[in-house]
Design an enzyme around this catalytic site. Structure first.
Site, short mmCIF file in Angstrom:
data_model
loop_
_atom_site.label_atom_id
_atom_site.label_comp_id
_atom_site.label_asym_id
_atom_site.label_seq_id
_atom_site.Cartn_x
_atom_site.Cartn_y
_atom_site.Cartn_z
CG HIS A 1 23.99 35.59 -8.49
ND1 HIS A 1 24.89 36.31 -7.73
CD2 HIS A 1 24.66 35.20 -9.59
CE1 HIS A 1 26.06 36.34 -8.34
NE2 HIS A 1 25.95 35.67 -9.48
CG ASP B 1 28.74 32.98 -9.01
OD1 ASP B 1 28.09 31.96 -9.33
OD2 ASP B 1 28.66 34.06 -9.61
CB SER C 1 22.70 32.06 -10.56
OG SER C 1 22.85 32.45 -11.91
CG ASP D 1 25.23 35.18 -13.03
OD1 ASP D 1 26.14 35.72 -12.38
OD2 ASP D 1 24.75 34.07 -12.75
CG HIS E 1 28.49 38.20 -10.90
ND1 HIS E 1 28.71 36.85 -11.05
CD2 HIS E 1 29.70 38.79 -11.06
CE1 HIS E 1 29.99 36.63 -11.29
NE2 HIS E 1 30.62 37.80 -11.32
CG MET F 1 27.44 36.68 -18.42
SD MET F 1 27.41 34.94 -18.83
CE MET F 1 27.40 34.23 -17.19
CG MET G 1 30.62 37.99 -14.81
SD MET G 1 29.84 36.35 -14.90
CE MET G 1 28.17 36.80 -14.50
CG MET H 1 34.04 34.58 -10.32
SD MET H 1 32.25 34.39 -10.24
CE MET H 1 31.98 32.97 -11.31
C1 DX5 Z 1 28.96 31.99 -13.92
C2 DX5 Z 1 27.91 32.76 -13.13
C3 DX5 Z 1 27.28 31.95 -12.09
C4 DX5 Z 1 26.50 30.76 -12.59
C5 DX5 Z 1 26.52 29.71 -11.54
O1 DX5 Z 1 29.62 32.85 -14.75
O2 DX5 Z 1 28.49 33.88 -12.52
O3 DX5 Z 1 26.47 32.76 -11.24
O4 DX5 Z 1 25.18 31.06 -12.92
O5 DX5 Z 1 25.93 28.57 -12.07
P1 DX5 Z 1 26.13 27.14 -11.41
O6 DX5 Z 1 25.61 27.23 -10.01
O7 DX5 Z 1 25.33 26.27 -12.30
O8 DX5 Z 1 27.60 26.87 -11.45
ZN ZN Z 2 27.36 35.02 -10.89
#
Ligand code: DX5
Ligand code: ZN
Length: 224
Positions: free
Chosen positions: A32, A174, A7, A34, A65, A36, A67, A136
């Protein structure tokens, strides 16, 4: 062992291109991404423009991903020649079946994710349509959190359901995967492991080849 999806949320954004090229060179199966929006989760990360500029380089395929609220409005923005999966949250989709079909109509594999407090039963009527289920193992929003152990049994549940009904989805985890938790994680039979803060550290420096070596060592814990 499982496939790896580092990620980039935990990467140093000032040298993001170099780090993504290095982790791809080190054998990452996916990158990955992310995304947000500050509404669905209490944090804002980055949008499609960042992913598109990474796409000018030699990188592993993208595992996106989302969110975000109302993901349908933004799906097309994340479709590139290297987008492997686009995953949306069950909790963010009023018409999940429609959204999954929308992702597929873009020529991309469709994933669905559930938060730690959402049971697998909420996915009962969509499992046959999805290519990926993302469990998650932390509350989404931030890297570097602690894995919530009771989320692991959901992966075992999904493995059993896949076998029983001959579904074809892959299962991904994740959040909070690191040297202390990886054995329990891999013990569930999960297919793809996301790791952010375990792979990327803010003080990672050096050439692409030096970084690739570093990332290869860290990923060895998870990878095939
Ligand atoms: C959290 C993300 C994850 C995050 C994981 O909301 O979806 O992908 O980056 O990070 P670590 O591996 O540090 O928990
Ligand atoms: Zn993620």
């Amino acid at each position: 062992m499982a496939q790896t999806s580092p990620s980039i949320l935990s990467a140093d954004f000032s040298t993001l291109g170099k780090q993504v090229v290095a982790v791809s060179k080190a054998g990452a199966d996916y990158i990955h991404v992310d995304v947000m929006d500050g509404h669905f989760v209490p944090n804002i990360s980055f949008g499609a423009a960042v992913m598109k500029s990474l796409n000018r380089h030699e990188t592993a395929p993208y595992d996106v991903h989302l969110m975000i609220e109302d993901p349908d409005d933004y799906l097309e923005d994340f479709v590139t020649d290297k987008t492997a999966f686009i995953t949306v949250h069950q909790e963010a989709c009023r018409h999940l079946h429609r959204t999954i079909q929308h992702i597929k109509s873009c020529g991309v594999k469709a994933g669905v994710s559930i938060n730690p407090a959402t049971p697998v039963s909420m996915l009962e009527n969509i499992l046959e349509d999805v290519d990926l289920v993302l469990i998650m193992s932390v509350n989404p929003g931030f890297g570097g959190q602690k894995l919530i152990p009771q989320t692991l049994s959901k992966i075992e549940e999904l493995v059993d359901l896949r076998e029983k009904y001959e579904y074809s989805y892959e299962i991904e985890i994740d959040g909070g995967v690191n040297a202390d938790t990886v054995a329990d994680v891999l013990g569930t039979g999960v297919d793809i492991v996301v790791a952010g803060s375990y792979i990327f550290r803010k003080d990672d420096k050096g050439s692409v080849d030096e970084l690739a070596e570093l990332y290869r060592d860290r990923m060895a814990l998870i990878a095939d």
